[in-house]
Design a protein around this motif. Structure first.
Motif, PDB file in Angstrom:
ATOM      1  N   THR A   7       0.842  -1.185   0.000  1.00 38.92           N
ATOM      2  CA  THR A   7       0.000   0.000   0.000  1.00 38.92           C
ATOM      3  C   THR A   7       0.877   1.234   0.000  1.00 38.92           C
ATOM      4  O   THR A   7       1.979   1.212   0.509  1.00 38.92           O
ATOM      5  CB  THR A   7      -0.966   0.016   1.202  1.00 38.92           C
ATOM      6  N   ARG A   9      -0.301   4.086   1.240  1.00 38.43           N
ATOM      7  CA  ARG A   9      -0.780   4.929   2.335  1.00 38.43           C
ATOM      8  C   ARG A   9      -0.003   4.618   3.603  1.00 38.43           C
ATOM      9  O   ARG A   9      -0.222   3.585   4.222  1.00 38.43           O
ATOM     10  CB  ARG A   9      -2.254   4.664   2.596  1.00 38.43           C
ATOM     11  N   SER A  12      -2.014   3.641   6.790  1.00 40.44           N
ATOM     12  CA  SER A  12      -2.977   2.556   6.746  1.00 40.44           C
ATOM     13  C   SER A  12      -2.514   1.288   7.434  1.00 40.44           C
ATOM     14  O   SER A  12      -3.281   0.352   7.559  1.00 40.44           O
ATOM     15  CB  SER A  12      -3.337   2.239   5.289  1.00 40.44           C
ATOM     16  N   VAL A 131      -3.101  -4.243   6.435  1.00 39.63           N
ATOM     17  CA  VAL A 131      -4.346  -3.577   6.074  1.00 39.63           C
ATOM     18  C   VAL A 131      -5.452  -4.588   6.367  1.00 39.63           C
ATOM     19  O   VAL A 131      -5.480  -5.661   5.791  1.00 39.63           O
ATOM     20  CB  VAL A 131      -4.379  -3.167   4.585  1.00 39.63           C
ATOM     21  N   ASP A 136      -9.512  -1.147   1.663  1.00 36.10           N
ATOM     22  CA  ASP A 136      -8.375  -0.236   1.811  1.00 36.10           C
ATOM     23  C   ASP A 136      -7.143  -0.665   1.029  1.00 36.10           C
ATOM     24  O   ASP A 136      -6.160   0.063   0.965  1.00 36.10           O
ATOM     25  CB  ASP A 136      -8.000  -0.095   3.289  1.00 36.10           C
TER      26      ASP A 136
END
Length: 181
Positions: A7, A9, A12, A131, A136
């Protein structure tokens, strides 16, 4: 192990890297001096190991078989065995399949259509963060999707990133392999 996905992010999840079967394989060669890292290319590390040990062609083939067995074990541990829908959906999201398939059969069919080198997926999962919600999960930009098998074949040949089918025991891994030779 908690669900892991690549990911972009940072908020996250937390990095999940723990040394796996591949790292254990490299550390089994004590004179090599390997330090586990999620950033290390496992194929480049194998090539460095072979050179540092001075393996002849026969020994290199034997060691490559051991290495590929470790890749299968680690791939299954990180990506999943393929018995859970969530494993397949997570992989589909990671490689950028939209809309998300809702059954294992649909996931397998969609993933099978993709032309992706498995080492790209493995590397992405080695650098994954936790996650919890499938919604997400984001597609990993480091995983290159090739237009067709010929393009994948050319890339794989140029970079020596082959994985032999007979070493693929994990069902998710088997679903990604293509005939390239």
């Amino acid at each position: 192990m908690s669900p892991a996905v690549p990911t972009s992010r940072p908020s996250s999840g937390v990095p999940l890297f723990q040394p796996g079967a591949i790292d254990n394989y490299f550390q089994g060669h004590s004179s090599f001096g390997y330090n586990p890292s999620p950033e290390a290319s496992v194929l480049r590390t194998f090539k460095r190991l072979a050179i540092s040990q001075g393996w002849d062609e026969e020994r290199r083939k034997k060691e490559k078989a051991k290495f590929q067995t470790a890749v299968d074990v680690e791939f299954t541990a990180r990506v999943g065995s393929g018995f859970a829908l969530s494993d397949w959906q997570r992989l589909a999201k990671v490689i950028g399949i939209e809309p998300l398939p809702v059954t294992i059969t649909q996931c397998r069919k969609m993933i099978k259509k993709e032309n992706i080198n498995i080492y790209h997926i493995l590397h992405a999962y080695r650098r994954a963060t936790e996650v919890k919600n499938i919604e997400d999960v984001e597609a990993c930009k480091d995983i290159r999707r090739f237009k067709n098998v010929a393009e994948l074949r050319k890339y794989t040949l140029n970079h020596g990133m082959f994985y032999k089918k007979e070493f693929a025991k994990g069902s998710v891994l088997k679903g990604l392999l293509k005939r390239l030779r």
